[in-house]
Design an enzyme around this catalytic site. Structure first.
Site, PDB file in Angstrom:
ATOM      1  N   TRP A  50       0.826  -1.215   0.000  1.00  0.00           N
ATOM      2  CA  TRP A  50       0.000   0.000   0.000  1.00  0.00           C
ATOM      3  C   TRP A  50       0.855   1.258   0.000  1.00  0.00           C
ATOM      4  O   TRP A  50       0.543   2.237  -0.672  1.00  0.00           O
ATOM      5  CB  TRP A  50      -0.988  -0.026   1.168  1.00  0.00           C
ATOM      6  CG  TRP A  50      -1.922  -1.196   1.079  1.00  0.00           C
ATOM      7  CD1 TRP A  50      -2.000  -2.252   1.950  1.00  0.00           C
ATOM      8  CD2 TRP A  50      -2.874  -1.471   0.041  1.00  0.00           C
ATOM      9  NE1 TRP A  50      -2.953  -3.146   1.512  1.00  0.00           N
ATOM     10  CE2 TRP A  50      -3.501  -2.691   0.354  1.00  0.00           C
ATOM     11  CE3 TRP A  50      -3.251  -0.802  -1.122  1.00  0.00           C
ATOM     12  CZ2 TRP A  50      -4.495  -3.268  -0.454  1.00  0.00           C
ATOM     13  CZ3 TRP A  50      -4.245  -1.367  -1.932  1.00  0.00           C
ATOM     14  CH2 TRP A  50      -4.849  -2.582  -1.588  1.00  0.00           C
ATOM     15  N   ASP A 100      -2.000   6.276   6.345  1.00  0.00           N
ATOM     16  CA  ASP A 100      -3.007   5.343   5.849  1.00  0.00           C
ATOM     17  C   ASP A 100      -3.273   4.354   6.979  1.00  0.00           C
ATOM     18  O   ASP A 100      -2.454   3.490   7.256  1.00  0.00           O
ATOM     19  CB  ASP A 100      -2.472   4.631   4.601  1.00  0.00           C
ATOM     20  CG  ASP A 100      -3.434   3.568   4.065  1.00  0.00           C
ATOM     21  OD1 ASP A 100      -4.502   3.352   4.679  1.00  0.00           O
ATOM     22  OD2 ASP A 100      -3.101   2.954   3.034  1.00  0.00           O
ATOM     23  N   LYS A 144     -12.231  -2.447   6.372  1.00  0.00           N
ATOM     24  CA  LYS A 144     -11.434  -3.318   7.242  1.00  0.00           C
ATOM     25  C   LYS A 144     -11.962  -3.243   8.679  1.00  0.00           C
ATOM     26  O   LYS A 144     -12.343  -4.237   9.250  1.00  0.00           O
ATOM     27  CB  LYS A 144      -9.955  -2.930   7.226  1.00  0.00           C
ATOM     28  CG  LYS A 144      -9.317  -2.655   5.863  1.00  0.00           C
ATOM     29  CD  LYS A 144      -9.264  -3.833   4.957  1.00  0.00           C
ATOM     30  CE  LYS A 144      -8.777  -3.673   3.537  1.00  0.00           C
ATOM     31  NZ  LYS A 144      -7.791  -2.732   3.155  1.00  0.00           N
TER      32      LYS A 144
HETATM   33  C1  LIG Z   1      -7.215  -2.274   1.828  1.00  0.00           C
HETATM   34  C2  LIG Z   1      -6.212  -1.197   1.958  1.00  0.00           C
HETATM   35  C3  LIG Z   1      -6.114  -0.155   1.015  1.00  0.00           C
HETATM   36  C4  LIG Z   1      -6.989  -0.081  -0.206  1.00  0.00           C
HETATM   37  O1  LIG Z   1      -8.270   0.244   0.156  1.00  0.00           O
HETATM   38  P1  LIG Z   1      -9.419   0.521  -0.937  1.00  0.00           P
HETATM   39  O2  LIG Z   1     -10.488   1.123  -0.091  1.00  0.00           O
HETATM   40  O3  LIG Z   1      -9.752  -0.783  -1.545  1.00  0.00           O
HETATM   41  O4  LIG Z   1      -8.873   1.485  -1.928  1.00  0.00           O
HETATM   42  C5  LIG Z   1      -5.163   0.808   1.243  1.00  0.00           C
HETATM   43  N1  LIG Z   1      -4.364   0.783   2.310  1.00  0.00           N
HETATM   44  C6  LIG Z   1      -4.422  -0.201   3.224  1.00  0.00           C
HETATM   45  C7  LIG Z   1      -3.504  -0.183   4.405  1.00  0.00           C
HETATM   46  C8  LIG Z   1      -5.350  -1.222   3.075  1.00  0.00           C
HETATM   47  O5  LIG Z   1      -5.420  -2.208   3.991  1.00  0.00           O
END
Ligand SMILES: *Cc1c(COP(=O)(O)O)cnc(C)c1O
Length: 363
Positions: free
Chosen positions: A104, A173, A197
């Site tokens: 990511w 993030d 998540k």
């Molecule tokens: C799942 C995830 C993403 C991507 O998320 P989307 O909502 O599918 O764009 C980005 N960063 C992390 C840490 C993730 O776990």
């Protein structure tokens, strides 16, 4: 109905707390005596005003955020944030620092390049297949911001402590560990998290933005790609992801009222992860892939002696009502995602199954 539900270890979309799902079910056809479903009411109604306000108030209270922070809801997932960040915050001749701890982070860095912006990778764990969180992190004092991924969903690592940045705002993030523990919020200019998540359904990204940092954002962007639009319109410049925001509000209520806040949530998460890590550490058969001091409390990544066994393990686990244990397609192996909503009961069920599978294969 509920006895047909599996132990869900999916990485995302992932398990939601059962009491939240039941609450949604209970009021799905007639939301607060409106005679409509929450998916049918206007986002300009007082019903929805109360929904979005409650989600924001709860998010702020849980994280101890003052009036100097916005809480926004944006569609496009965390991935769209990778592109919105350089667009909003990078000016000519400026650079930003990035800590690369996996898939990511790498994607966030890539979006900087696409827009011709300079990303300085000041620390990386790529040398060991992203199996750890770098320790020595020195931030450039003139960096616009420092970007990091607090929990690496795919590699199974997590920041326990955030780097000292000498006042350079961190953009984090936190898609896979937001609201899993208390945070030193003053370090962050921005926190973002795709909801699917740890927060709610997919289709909604929570963005927490410090107001003085937002004031430095660029002007002249397309409305829907400018953070200022969302801040000025309480995330309702256009139709927001109503159902997502509603569910997030209920999840935050669950954390506050059922789990007792973020300190208790963290203690519970540590207890859950310990059950699994202690078992794996005591086994010769299973091995974690992340280095011990960086292991994630949210995504436990592990391997079995060979890929055939891993395949059989995932299949047999599924038959036993334990779902979602296959590792990310880019890394293979196995992964148990044990976000806030994972229960202690599910941890015991998983370890019990792992134990019996090991016995069967090694005796
Ligand atoms: C799942 C995830 C993403 C991507 O998320 P989307 O909502 O599918 O764009 C980005 N960063 C992390 C840490 C993730 O776990």
């Amino acid at each position: 109905m509920t006895d047909q539900r599996i132990y869900n270890f999916n990485a995302g979309p992932a398990a939601l707390p059962l009491p939240v799902l039941e609450e949604i079910q209970g009021e799905f056809l007639n939301f607060k005596n409106s005679g409509m479903s929450v998916t049918e009411i206007s986002h300009r109604s007082s019903y929805f005003d109360a929904v979005i306000d409650e989600a924001i108030v709860r998010a702020k209270r849980l994280l101890n955020l003052g009036d100097d922070y916005h809480v926004l809801f944006i569609q496009g997932g965390a991935s769209m944030q990778f592109g919105m960040i350089p667009m909003n915050f990078m000016g000519d001749g400026e650079s930003a620092d990035f800590i690369n701890t996996g898939t990511w982070s790498t994607k966030a860095i890539k979006e900087m390049g696409i827009q011709g912006k300079t990303a300085n990778v000041i620390a990386s764990s790529e040398d060991k297949n992203f199996s750890y969180i770098p320790k020595e992190i020195r931030v450039n004092t003139d960096a616009r911001f420092v970007h990091l991924t607090s929990n690496n969903t795919i590699k199974g690592t997590q920041f326990y402590e955030f780097p000292d940045t000498n006042g350079v705002p961190i953009i984090a993030d936190m898609s896979s560990d937001i609201f899993s523990k208390p945070l030193p919020v003053e370090k962050f200019g921005m926190i973002y998290a795709g909801a699917q998540k740890n927060l709610g359904p997919s289709g909604c990204c929570m963005v927490i933005l410090r107001k003085d940092f937002l004031e430095t954002a660029n002007e002249g962007l397309p409305s829907m790609l400018s953070y200022k639009t969302y801040a000025n319109k309480n995330s309702m410049y256009n139709t927001p992801p109503c159902f997502g925001i509603y569910t997030i509000g209920l999840v935050l209520k669950w954390i506050e009222e059922e789990m007792g806040g973020l300190e208790k949530m963290e203690a519970y998460n540590i207890q859950k992860a310990d059950i699994l890590y202690d078992f794996i550490d005591g086994s010769e058969f299973y091995k974690t892939t992340a280095e011990k001091y960086s292991r994630s409390l949210m995504n436990v990544t592990f391997r079995l002696p060979d890929e055939e066994l891993e395949k059989e393990f995932v299949l047999r686990a599924t038959e036993h009502g334990l779902g979602g244990l296959k590792g990310h397609r880019s890394v293979g192996g196995c992964r148990a995602s044990i976000y806030n909503a994972a229960t202690m009961e599910s941890m015991y069920a998983l370890v019990e199954f792992m134990e019996s599978f090991e016995k069967e294969k090694t005796s």
